[in-house]
Write a protein that holds these residues in place. Sequence first.
Motif, PDB file in Angstrom:
ATOM      1  N   GLN A 169       0.823  -1.202   0.000  1.00 38.09           N
ATOM      2  CA  GLN A 169       0.000   0.000   0.000  1.00 38.09           C
ATOM      3  C   GLN A 169       0.862   1.259   0.000  1.00 38.09           C
ATOM      4  O   GLN A 169       0.579   2.220  -0.721  1.00 38.09           O
ATOM      5  CB  GLN A 169      -0.927  -0.008   1.215  1.00 38.09           C
ATOM      6  N   ALA A 170       1.930   1.255   0.793  1.00 34.77           N
ATOM      7  CA  ALA A 170       2.820   2.418   0.862  1.00 34.77           C
ATOM      8  C   ALA A 170       3.476   2.679  -0.486  1.00 34.77           C
ATOM      9  O   ALA A 170       3.597   3.837  -0.918  1.00 34.77           O
ATOM     10  CB  ALA A 170       3.881   2.205   1.942  1.00 34.77           C
ATOM     11  N   ILE A 171       3.881   1.630  -1.173  1.00 36.00           N
ATOM     12  CA  ILE A 171       4.535   1.788  -2.471  1.00 36.00           C
ATOM     13  C   ILE A 171       3.564   2.365  -3.502  1.00 36.00           C
ATOM     14  O   ILE A 171       3.893   3.302  -4.237  1.00 36.00           O
ATOM     15  CB  ILE A 171       5.102   0.444  -2.952  1.00 36.00           C
ATOM     16  N   ILE A 172       2.359   1.817  -3.546  1.00 35.81           N
ATOM     17  CA  ILE A 172       1.385   2.274  -4.544  1.00 35.81           C
ATOM     18  C   ILE A 172       0.941   3.703  -4.253  1.00 35.81           C
ATOM     19  O   ILE A 172       0.907   4.557  -5.149  1.00 35.81           O
ATOM     20  CB  ILE A 172       0.177   1.327  -4.587  1.00 35.81           C
ATOM     21  N   ILE A 173       0.613   3.973  -2.994  1.00 36.13           N
ATOM     22  CA  ILE A 173       0.087   5.298  -2.652  1.00 36.13           C
ATOM     23  C   ILE A 173       1.185   6.352  -2.699  1.00 36.13           C
ATOM     24  O   ILE A 173       1.024   7.411  -3.320  1.00 36.13           O
ATOM     25  CB  ILE A 173      -0.570   5.273  -1.257  1.00 36.13           C
ATOM     26  N   CYS A 174       2.306   6.085  -2.039  1.00 42.02           N
ATOM     27  CA  CYS A 174       3.349   7.108  -1.901  1.00 42.02           C
ATOM     28  C   CYS A 174       4.240   7.220  -3.125  1.00 42.02           C
ATOM     29  O   CYS A 174       4.536   8.324  -3.577  1.00 42.02           O
ATOM     30  CB  CYS A 174       4.203   6.809  -0.669  1.00 42.02           C
ATOM     31  N   TRP A 175       4.679   6.101  -3.634  1.00 47.37           N
ATOM     32  CA  TRP A 175       5.648   6.147  -4.723  1.00 47.37           C
ATOM     33  C   TRP A 175       4.995   6.505  -6.056  1.00 47.37           C
ATOM     34  O   TRP A 175       5.495   7.349  -6.807  1.00 47.37           O
ATOM     35  CB  TRP A 175       6.366   4.812  -4.816  1.00 47.37           C
ATOM     36  N   LEU A 176       3.843   5.915  -6.355  1.00 47.50           N
ATOM     37  CA  LEU A 176       3.244   6.088  -7.671  1.00 47.50           C
ATOM     38  C   LEU A 176       2.184   7.190  -7.694  1.00 47.50           C
ATOM     39  O   LEU A 176       2.282   8.140  -8.470  1.00 47.50           O
ATOM     40  CB  LEU A 176       2.651   4.760  -8.144  1.00 47.50           C
ATOM     41  N   LEU A 185      -1.159  13.130   0.737  1.00 50.04           N
ATOM     42  CA  LEU A 185      -0.984  11.694   0.931  1.00 50.04           C
ATOM     43  C   LEU A 185      -0.890  11.295   2.395  1.00 50.04           C
ATOM     44  O   LEU A 185      -1.354  10.207   2.766  1.00 50.04           O
ATOM     45  CB  LEU A 185       0.255  11.213   0.181  1.00 50.04           C
ATOM     46  N   ALA A 186      -0.285  12.118   3.235  1.00 46.13           N
ATOM     47  CA  ALA A 186      -0.172  11.748   4.648  1.00 46.13           C
ATOM     48  C   ALA A 186      -1.546  11.549   5.290  1.00 46.13           C
ATOM     49  O   ALA A 186      -1.776  10.525   5.947  1.00 46.13           O
ATOM     50  CB  ALA A 186       0.654  12.790   5.404  1.00 46.13           C
ATOM     51  N   PHE A 192      -2.581   3.791   8.587  1.00 45.83           N
ATOM     52  CA  PHE A 192      -1.197   3.994   8.994  1.00 45.83           C
ATOM     53  C   PHE A 192      -1.134   4.922  10.207  1.00 45.83           C
ATOM     54  O   PHE A 192      -1.962   5.837  10.330  1.00 45.83           O
ATOM     55  CB  PHE A 192      -0.382   4.637   7.865  1.00 45.83           C
ATOM     56  N   PRO A 193      -0.168   4.728  11.106  1.00 43.98           N
ATOM     57  CA  PRO A 193       0.065   5.736  12.143  1.00 43.98           C
ATOM     58  C   PRO A 193       0.415   7.074  11.502  1.00 43.98           C
ATOM     59  O   PRO A 193       1.048   7.110  10.439  1.00 43.98           O
ATOM     60  CB  PRO A 193       1.256   5.172  12.922  1.00 43.98           C
ATOM     61  N   ALA A 194       0.018   8.152  12.148  1.00 41.27           N
ATOM     62  CA  ALA A 194       0.224   9.477  11.556  1.00 41.27           C
ATOM     63  C   ALA A 194       1.705   9.747  11.279  1.00 41.27           C
ATOM     64  O   ALA A 194       2.060  10.265  10.215  1.00 41.27           O
ATOM     65  CB  ALA A 194      -0.350  10.544  12.483  1.00 41.27           C
ATOM     66  N   MET A 195       2.589   9.392  12.219  1.00 37.99           N
ATOM     67  CA  MET A 195       4.007   9.671  12.032  1.00 37.99           C
ATOM     68  C   MET A 195       4.580   8.833  10.893  1.00 37.99           C
ATOM     69  O   MET A 195       5.409   9.315  10.108  1.00 37.99           O
ATOM     70  CB  MET A 195       4.795   9.415  13.317  1.00 37.99           C
ATOM     71  N   ALA A 196       4.145   7.592  10.786  1.00 34.47           N
ATOM     72  CA  ALA A 196       4.588   6.743   9.674  1.00 34.47           C
ATOM     73  C   ALA A 196       4.101   7.307   8.349  1.00 34.47           C
ATOM     74  O   ALA A 196       4.818   7.279   7.344  1.00 34.47           O
ATOM     75  CB  ALA A 196       4.068   5.320   9.867  1.00 34.47           C
ATOM     76  N   SER A 197       2.899   7.848   8.334  1.00 36.95           N
ATOM     77  CA  SER A 197       2.347   8.440   7.122  1.00 36.95           C
ATOM     78  C   SER A 197       3.194   9.610   6.655  1.00 36.95           C
ATOM     79  O   SER A 197       3.503   9.752   5.467  1.00 36.95           O
ATOM     80  CB  SER A 197       0.905   8.909   7.380  1.00 36.95           C
ATOM     81  N   VAL A 198       3.572  10.460   7.596  1.00 43.03           N
ATOM     82  CA  VAL A 198       4.393  11.623   7.249  1.00 43.03           C
ATOM     83  C   VAL A 198       5.763  11.179   6.744  1.00 43.03           C
ATOM     84  O   VAL A 198       6.283  11.713   5.755  1.00 43.03           O
ATOM     85  CB  VAL A 198       4.543  12.552   8.462  1.00 43.03           C
ATOM     86  N   MET A 199       6.345  10.183   7.402  1.00 44.57           N
ATOM     87  CA  MET A 199       7.684   9.732   7.024  1.00 44.57           C
ATOM     88  C   MET A 199       7.715   9.215   5.595  1.00 44.57           C
ATOM     89  O   MET A 199       8.538   9.653   4.778  1.00 44.57           O
ATOM     90  CB  MET A 199       8.175   8.650   7.985  1.00 44.57           C
ATOM     91  N   ALA A 237       5.532   9.616   3.219  1.00 45.89           N
ATOM     92  CA  ALA A 237       5.118  10.633   2.256  1.00 45.89           C
ATOM     93  C   ALA A 237       6.259  11.580   1.928  1.00 45.89           C
ATOM     94  O   ALA A 237       6.365  12.072   0.798  1.00 45.89           O
ATOM     95  CB  ALA A 237       3.922  11.415   2.795  1.00 45.89           C
ATOM     96  N   LEU A 238       7.135  11.824   2.892  1.00 42.50           N
ATOM     97  CA  LEU A 238       8.258  12.728   2.659  1.00 42.50           C
ATOM     98  C   LEU A 238       9.427  12.032   1.967  1.00 42.50           C
ATOM     99  O   LEU A 238      10.193  12.679   1.249  1.00 42.50           O
ATOM    100  CB  LEU A 238       8.727  13.333   3.989  1.00 42.50           C
ATOM    101  N   ILE A 239       9.578  10.729   2.166  1.00 48.84           N
ATOM    102  CA  ILE A 239      10.687  10.012   1.530  1.00 48.84           C
ATOM    103  C   ILE A 239      10.592  10.083   0.011  1.00 48.84           C
ATOM    104  O   ILE A 239      11.606  10.218  -0.682  1.00 48.84           O
ATOM    105  CB  ILE A 239      10.735   8.548   2.011  1.00 48.84           C
ATOM    106  N   ILE A 240       9.386  10.036  -0.536  1.00 49.35           N
ATOM    107  CA  ILE A 240       9.267  10.066  -1.995  1.00 49.35           C
ATOM    108  C   ILE A 240       9.470  11.466  -2.556  1.00 49.35           C
ATOM    109  O   ILE A 240       9.490  11.643  -3.775  1.00 49.35           O
ATOM    110  CB  ILE A 240       7.925   9.477  -2.477  1.00 49.35           C
ATOM    111  N   GLN A 241       9.588  12.475  -1.694  1.00 45.58           N
ATOM    112  CA  GLN A 241       9.871  13.827  -2.193  1.00 45.58           C
ATOM    113  C   GLN A 241      11.331  13.896  -2.620  1.00 45.58           C
ATOM    114  O   GLN A 241      12.137  14.638  -2.078  1.00 45.58           O
ATOM    115  CB  GLN A 241       9.571  14.845  -1.101  1.00 45.58           C
TER     116      GLN A 241
END
Length: 332
Positions: A105-112, A130-131, A139-146, A148-152
């Motif tokens: 889910q993280a790959i599809i939502i955040c990366w693509l 996305l967060a 997802f936990p809120a902090m994990a969501s932010v992390m 979401a920012l990595i793909i920037q």
Amino acid sequence: MGVGWLSLIALTPILSVLLFLVILKWPAKRAMPIAFVITVLVAFFVWQVPVNQIAASSMKGVMTAVEVLFIVFGAVLMLNTLRESGAIHTIRQGFTSISPDRRIQAIIICWLFSSFIEGASGWGTPAAILAPLLVVVGFPAMASVMVALIIQSTPVSFGAVGTPILIGVGSGLTGSENVNAAASSLGMTTDAYIRAIGGEVAIFHGLIGLFIPLIMVMMLTLFFGEKRSIRAGLQVWKFALFAGVAFTVPYAIVANLLGPEFPSLFGGLIGMALVVPAAKKGWFMPKETWDFANSSKWDPEWTGALSADRLIQPTISPIKAWSPYIFLDFYL
């Protein structure tokens, strides 16, 4: 004063923020004004920047902050609207139906999906949108932010329909005699030369971007997994690398054939068209499904005041549920 001391003084604004926010753990509303005052004092007394330039830069910073606040406000408003309408449950079930694995889910939502939004709008919009969406998915809120920012990273150079290359690089190079001479020696106009730079940037970022999805899931499992293990992230390496290739190859090709306006847009779209069906068919998927521990075991700092709603049977069709994001993408 030596170069070493001048370099250290130049880092003062960054170091002050690091000291107050990270080391002393002050709240931003207290740390940032003090860091701003320190920056102003250094600019005036050390670098001898005129007062009018300091004031102008400060006003530009305020306007940038207001712009970001509008983006965040819109993202949170849309999130709450989707939550109250019940569309959230449809969206969550849609991602769960692709795969219940949080890494996928993280790959599809955040990366693509996020890369597509970056290509359309830029300016931090993907992280702001996305967060909250990841929080909704569970997802936990902090994990969501992390994540979401990595793909920037990879898509950012071509964000906002190529603005960083066309405006950022272009405004810095246009008019330079050296650049004009280099372009002429290659038989190019300056505009074509800048676009060629965009193509080279895409190749370089594409090579690194192959591994960004894998790095992202490794960070996710290391910091937010029940066992805090990188191994759980490595288990999805086949799918992560496949997602990396599905985005970066079209991304680099488009940058070199069509120019810097479309790499992130087309890369995200083509990547989703390839990766989502593959995930549904189980291609390159790990043998074991990975999920977060029960929310009752989460560190309170992971969530703050945010939490996901209880999953219920959706009452809104997928088209209606996704329509705010569709309209947003067309508008941007």
